[in-house]
Write an enzyme that holds these catalytic residues in place. Structure first.
Site, mmCIF file in Angstrom:
data_model
loop_
_atom_site.group_PDB
_atom_site.id
_atom_site.type_symbol
_atom_site.label_atom_id
_atom_site.label_comp_id
_atom_site.label_asym_id
_atom_site.label_seq_id
_atom_site.Cartn_x
_atom_site.Cartn_y
_atom_site.Cartn_z
ATOM 1 N N SER A 126 12.010 0.687 3.501
ATOM 2 C CA SER A 126 11.176 1.709 4.142
ATOM 3 C C SER A 126 10.981 1.394 5.610
ATOM 4 O O SER A 126 10.982 0.221 6.010
ATOM 5 C CB SER A 126 9.822 1.712 3.433
ATOM 6 O OG SER A 126 8.868 2.402 4.180
ATOM 7 N N TYR A 151 2.142 -3.036 -0.737
ATOM 8 C CA TYR A 151 3.351 -2.222 -0.911
ATOM 9 C C TYR A 151 4.369 -2.530 0.202
ATOM 10 O O TYR A 151 5.530 -2.829 -0.057
ATOM 11 C CB TYR A 151 3.010 -0.717 -0.907
ATOM 12 C CG TYR A 151 4.217 0.141 -0.633
ATOM 13 C CD1 TYR A 151 5.163 0.378 -1.629
ATOM 14 C CD2 TYR A 151 4.453 0.665 0.645
ATOM 15 C CE1 TYR A 151 6.298 1.124 -1.353
ATOM 16 C CE2 TYR A 151 5.581 1.406 0.928
ATOM 17 C CZ TYR A 151 6.497 1.637 -0.075
ATOM 18 O OH TYR A 151 7.624 2.354 0.202
ATOM 19 N N LYS A 155 8.333 -4.501 0.272
ATOM 20 C CA LYS A 155 9.603 -4.040 0.856
ATOM 21 C C LYS A 155 10.171 -5.122 1.785
ATOM 22 O O LYS A 155 11.376 -5.392 1.775
ATOM 23 C CB LYS A 155 9.406 -2.716 1.603
ATOM 24 C CG LYS A 155 9.099 -1.551 0.675
ATOM 25 C CD LYS A 155 10.254 -1.273 -0.287
ATOM 26 C CE LYS A 155 9.925 -0.302 -1.370
ATOM 27 N NZ LYS A 155 10.926 -0.222 -2.450
#
Ligand code: UD1
Length: 344
Positions: A126, A151, A155
């Site tokens: 992302s 989160y 990544k």
């Protein structure tokens, strides 16, 4: 044609990617635990492509079941790993759920790959890894900033796990794709984004407000250092994003990669503000979206958009859809969902 494992294949980006893979003849096996998607998505895929992909209801965190799945569907040639939890706010409340879901699943796949002779993996990353970039548009070699949420951290760590594993073991290669903001739906309106409960992301909130499911959209902040004060993002049509996965898989299977781990930005190169999105949506659909400006959302980045030059040149891939067409497709999908709900 080669067999491709798509984890998270009934999810939003996963389902659109399965369609594009099947369209060019790949055989797809979906692994999904349906924690944030519906089994009905398989029928949507079948309506579009005429093929119902193989489906296994498995949590990628479950090593033993994944091992059996690889035994059963032997000769998988590449993995596209979408399966992950993705709600930024929830990850702050339940960090271990995020570290477990997003990292254990990746570690399991990387452990199982040499056992089952799978060499290639595409990883969903992302633009969140860049935080607020100092220079815009952001290129792939921009510094990685400290993550603002568990989160985002999964990544960053996921990318590191891939790099370390692949450089330690010559039998693997990987393409890491850094998504900007995917929106829109397949032109058939048979598949699209299906958020659980109140949507966190902008577009499903816009379409649900437009159709009357929500009273009012909240615009998080109009005092940012941007032309109209609202945040700016690079919104990319989910089908354009899906097509980049097909190119990435083909590139690995044809051994055309330049490095054993390649990283690409998937964006349009154009930044649009929240208010521009609302205005354009209203213009192309003729439907008004009641909204009010509220305070900033914690953790939001002011502005980010991609420099997609590297992906454009190396992959021969470009995001083609206009934002107008993309917003129209999101609206068609929301209207189709409403029709289905009325019929049920
Ligand atoms: C976030 C994550 C991204 C993740 C993506 C998918 C960050 C910085 N970004 O993207 O990594 O992949 O979610 O879940 O953590 N907005 C409103 N009102 C709303 C909803 C959103 O004004 O009701 C605004 C936001 O403030 C933001 C823009 O719309 O400026 C886009 O928000 P959203 O769709 O949630 O995506 P990101 O936060 O960019």
């Amino acid at each position: 044609m080669a067999k491709i494992l798509v984890t998270g294949g009934t999810g939003y980006i996963g389902s659109h990617t399965v369609v594009e893979l099947q369209k060019v003849g790949f055989e797809v096996i979906i692994v999904d635990n349906l924690s944030n998607s519906s089994i009905d998505v398989l029928s949507g895929i079948e309506k579009i492509t005429g093929i119902r992909p193989a489906f296994e209801n498995i949590d990628c965190v479950d090593y033993v079941s994944m091992d059996r799945m690889f035994e059963k569907h032997n000769n998988i040639e590449a993995i596209i790993h979408f399966a992950a939890s993705k709600a930024v706010g929830e990850s702050v409340e339940k960090p271990l759920l995020y570290y477990r879901n997003n990292l254990v699943s990746l570690i399991n796949l990387l452990q199982l790959m040499p056992i089952h002779k799978v060499k290639n993996i595409v990883f969903s990353s992302s633009c969140t890894v860049y935080g607020q970039p100092d220079i815009l548009p952001v290129t792939e070699d921009a510094p990685i900033k400290p993550a603002l949420s568990p989160y985002g951290n999964t990544k960053q760590i996921g990318e590191e796990i891939i790099r370390d594993t692949i450089y330690a073991n010559p039998c693997y290669q990987s393409v890491i794709l850094r998504y900007f903001n995917p929106i829109g739906a397949h032109s058939s309106a048979e598949i699209g984004e299906l958020p659980n409960g109140v949507p966190n992301n902008l577009l499903p909130f816009v379409t649900q407000t437009a159709i009357g499911l929500r009273k009012q959209l909240q615009v998080f902040g109009n005092d940012y250092n941007t032309p109209d004060g609202s945040c700016v993002r690079d919104y990319i049509h989910v089908v354009d994003l899906a097509k980049a996965h097909v190119v990435a898989v083909e590139r690995m299977l044809k051994n055309e990669t330049k490095k054993r781990v390649e990283t690409f930005n998937l964006g349009t190169g154009r930044g649009l503000s929240v208010l521009e999105i609302i205005e354009t949506f209203e213009k192309v659909t003729g439907v008004s979206v009641p909204y009010k400006i509220v305070g900033r959302r914690e953790g939001d980045i002011e502005k980010v958009w991609a420099d997609p030059t590297y992906a454009n040149g190396e992959l021969g891939w470009t995001a083609k859809e206009t934002v107008e067409e993309t917003l129209r497709s999101a609206w068609a999908w929301e209207q189709n969902l409403e029709k289905r709900n009325i019929q049920e």
